[in-house]
Design a protein around this motif. Structure first.
Motif, short mmCIF file in Angstrom:
data_model
loop_
_atom_site.label_atom_id
_atom_site.label_comp_id
_atom_site.label_asym_id
_atom_site.label_seq_id
_atom_site.Cartn_x
_atom_site.Cartn_y
_atom_site.Cartn_z
N GLU A 190 -9.99 -5.06 18.29
CA GLU A 190 -10.64 -4.64 19.53
C GLU A 190 -9.93 -3.47 20.19
O GLU A 190 -10.48 -2.84 21.09
N HIS A 191 -8.71 -3.15 19.71
CA HIS A 191 -7.95 -2.07 20.34
C HIS A 191 -7.71 -0.88 19.43
O HIS A 191 -7.56 0.24 19.92
N ALA A 192 -7.60 -1.08 18.13
CA ALA A 192 -7.17 0.01 17.25
C ALA A 192 -7.71 -0.22 15.84
O ALA A 192 -8.32 -1.25 15.55
N ILE A 193 -7.48 0.78 15.00
CA ILE A 193 -7.82 0.68 13.58
C ILE A 193 -6.53 0.74 12.76
O ILE A 193 -5.54 1.33 13.18
N GLN A 194 -6.56 0.08 11.62
CA GLN A 194 -5.40 0.12 10.72
C GLN A 194 -5.70 1.09 9.58
O GLN A 194 -6.70 0.94 8.86
N VAL A 195 -4.85 2.08 9.40
CA VAL A 195 -5.02 3.09 8.35
C VAL A 195 -3.93 2.87 7.31
O VAL A 195 -2.74 2.82 7.64
N ARG A 196 -4.35 2.71 6.05
CA ARG A 196 -3.40 2.53 4.96
C ARG A 196 -3.23 3.84 4.21
O ARG A 196 -4.21 4.44 3.75
N LEU A 197 -1.99 4.28 4.08
CA LEU A 197 -1.65 5.47 3.32
C LEU A 197 -1.02 5.00 2.01
O LEU A 197 0.09 4.47 2.00
N ALA B 151 -5.04 10.32 18.93
CA ALA B 151 -5.17 9.34 17.86
C ALA B 151 -4.13 8.24 17.95
O ALA B 151 -4.26 7.22 17.27
N LEU B 152 -3.10 8.42 18.77
CA LEU B 152 -2.08 7.39 18.88
C LEU B 152 -2.65 6.18 19.60
O LEU B 152 -3.49 6.30 20.49
N PRO B 153 -2.24 4.98 19.22
CA PRO B 153 -2.82 3.77 19.82
C PRO B 153 -2.49 3.67 21.31
O PRO B 153 -1.43 4.09 21.77
N ARG B 154 -3.46 3.14 22.06
CA ARG B 154 -3.27 2.96 23.49
C ARG B 154 -4.04 1.72 23.94
O ARG B 154 -4.95 1.26 23.24
N LEU B 155 -3.68 1.23 25.09
CA LEU B 155 -4.31 0.03 25.63
C LEU B 155 -5.28 0.43 26.74
O LEU B 155 -4.90 1.10 27.70
N ARG B 156 -6.55 0.04 26.61
CA ARG B 156 -7.57 0.33 27.62
C ARG B 156 -7.80 -0.91 28.48
O ARG B 156 -7.74 -2.03 27.99
N ALA B 157 -8.08 -0.69 29.74
CA ALA B 157 -8.31 -1.80 30.66
C ALA B 157 -9.34 -1.40 31.70
O ALA B 157 -9.52 -0.22 32.01
N SER C 46 -3.90 1.93 31.12
CA SER C 46 -3.50 1.05 32.21
C SER C 46 -2.13 1.50 32.71
O SER C 46 -1.27 1.83 31.91
N PRO C 47 -1.93 1.52 34.03
CA PRO C 47 -0.62 1.96 34.56
C PRO C 47 0.52 1.13 34.00
O PRO C 47 0.48 -0.11 34.01
N GLY C 48 1.53 1.84 33.52
CA GLY C 48 2.72 1.16 33.00
C GLY C 48 2.56 0.59 31.62
O GLY C 48 3.46 -0.10 31.14
N ALA C 49 1.44 0.84 30.91
CA ALA C 49 1.26 0.25 29.58
C ALA C 49 2.29 0.78 28.60
O ALA C 49 2.69 0.07 27.69
N GLU C 50 2.72 2.01 28.79
CA GLU C 50 3.67 2.56 27.85
C GLU C 50 5.07 1.96 28.01
O GLU C 50 5.95 2.16 27.17
#
Length: 370
Positions: free
Chosen positions: A294-301, A333-339, A361-365
């Motif tokens: 629900e938050h990101a995709i997994q990419v396999r190299l 493209a870097l993963p982040r948290l949406r709220a 979201s504030p302070g998620a990092e």
């Protein structure tokens, strides 16, 4: 006045044996010293046989000379048994040195210090294991031959045979680890589930097979530790062998990225990284989206290399370069948290900042609260 008949009867055969033994002993030691440091085949053979023969032949001459004298009784028996023990010990020593020399010759003709060493490792493994088993059998027969020369030992053998039921059961239980490892060594030499320099995973540890002895295997762990494992363990337990058929290996690097990741750009960058890296063997260079959440995709190299060491280093290079590329070219493209913020009445409110670009979201990092 000296009795020349007695002197001739005893002194001539014993004196001739001692003189011949001294000449042979001197000659063999001279040959041994002369061939020291020389590395051609004839010199190696002379070094192997000369030292045991320097002791074997004089003892053999003395044993033959004693048989030519009129000595009898207990004194003759004691001397003959002592000489018999020495002759058997020297002969056993000679056979063990011959087996060891044959092992060294085979190992010398099949070096493993090369890139494609699968066949050489197979030959070296069989040679090392079988030579140690053969040495053990030679020593066992030598000891048995010495013991059979003494009547007391033969009597002990008869007593043991008379009570073979209980003694055999106890001996079988006590010797089970020894014979189990011996049989396991023969199985490993013939079927070769492991070979010298194989890359294995044993008890969760990554390492290489450094030594295969007559009862144990030494695994050199990647951080220079040594794991000593009984031979029978490799027959009775599952383990991973990364170089069973070949050293080629696939390596994976997983990245969790945002849904806005340009997968085509990531795929092109991976191909560029592989082409520029000398660790890549040119077989596999694949970028795939293997999972979504629900938050990101997994990419396999997925990349390939000639061996496990190159594969590990190449995976690290791919991760480092790909993260640097995404941070420079595609930071979104870097993963982040949406709220989504909701007031007490349950009415959704826009995130603070008001702009559509403010999606975090504030302070998620900062990570989880301390």
């Amino acid at each position: 006045m000296a009795d020349w008949t007695v002197i001739r009867t005893y002194a001539l055969p014993l004196g001739a044996a001692i003189l011949a033994g001294f000449v042979v002993w001197t000659l063999m030691l001279w040959l041994f010293r002369r061939t020291q440091g020389r590395d051609y085949r004839r010199a190696r053979i002379v070094r192997v046989v000369s030292l045991p023969l320097a002791f074997f032949l004089p003892l053999l001459f003395l044993e033959m000379a004693l048989g030519a004298t009129p000595l009898d009784g207990k004194a003759l028996q004691v001397m003959q048994r002592l000489l018999h023990v020495g002759v058997v010990a020297c002969l056993t020593w000679l056979l063990v040195r011959a087996v060891a020399a044959g092992e060294r010759a085979i190992l010398r003709n099949h070096p493993i210090e090369m890139a494609d060493n699968l066949a050489a490792r197979r030959v070296q493994t069989q040679t090392r294991v079988l030579s140690r088993v053969l040495m053990g059998v030679i020593v066992l027969f030598g000891v048995a031959t010495v013991l059979l020369a003494f009547p007391q030992a033969r009597q002990v053998g008869k007593t043991l045979l008379a009570s073979a039921g209980i003694v055999g059961l106890v001996a079988g239980i006590a010797a089970r680890p020894v014979f189990g490892n011996l049989i396991a060594g023969l199985q490993i030499a013939l079927t070769q589930p492991i070979r010298l320099d194989d890359v294995v995973i044993v008890e969760g540890e990554w390492g290489r097979i450094e030594e295969i002895g007559s009862s144990y295997v030494v695994v050199r762990i990647w951080d220079e530790r040594r794991m000593v494992v009984p031979l029978s363990w490799f027959i009775e337990n599952p383990f991973q062998n990364w170089t069973q058929r070949s050293a080629d290996l696939l390596g994976t690097a997983f990245l969790w990225l945002d849904y806005r990741t340009p997968v085509a750009a990531v795929r092109a960058e991976l191909e560029r990284i592989c082409r520029e890296s000398p660790l890549w063997d040119g077989r596999v260079c694949v970028t795939q989206v293997t999972e979504t959440s629900e938050h990101a995709i997994q990419v396999r190299l997925l990349v390939s290399a000639r061996n496990s060491g190159d594969a590990f280093d190449l995976r690290c290079i791919v991760r480092e370069h790909m993260i640097d590329f995404l941070m420079r070219e595609h930071p979104a493209a870097l993963p982040r948290l949406r709220a989504e913020m909701v007031d007490p009445a349950g009415v959704p409110q826009p995130a603070r900042g008001g702009g559509p670009a403010d999606i975090r979201s504030p302070g998620a990092e900062d990570g989880a609260p301390g």
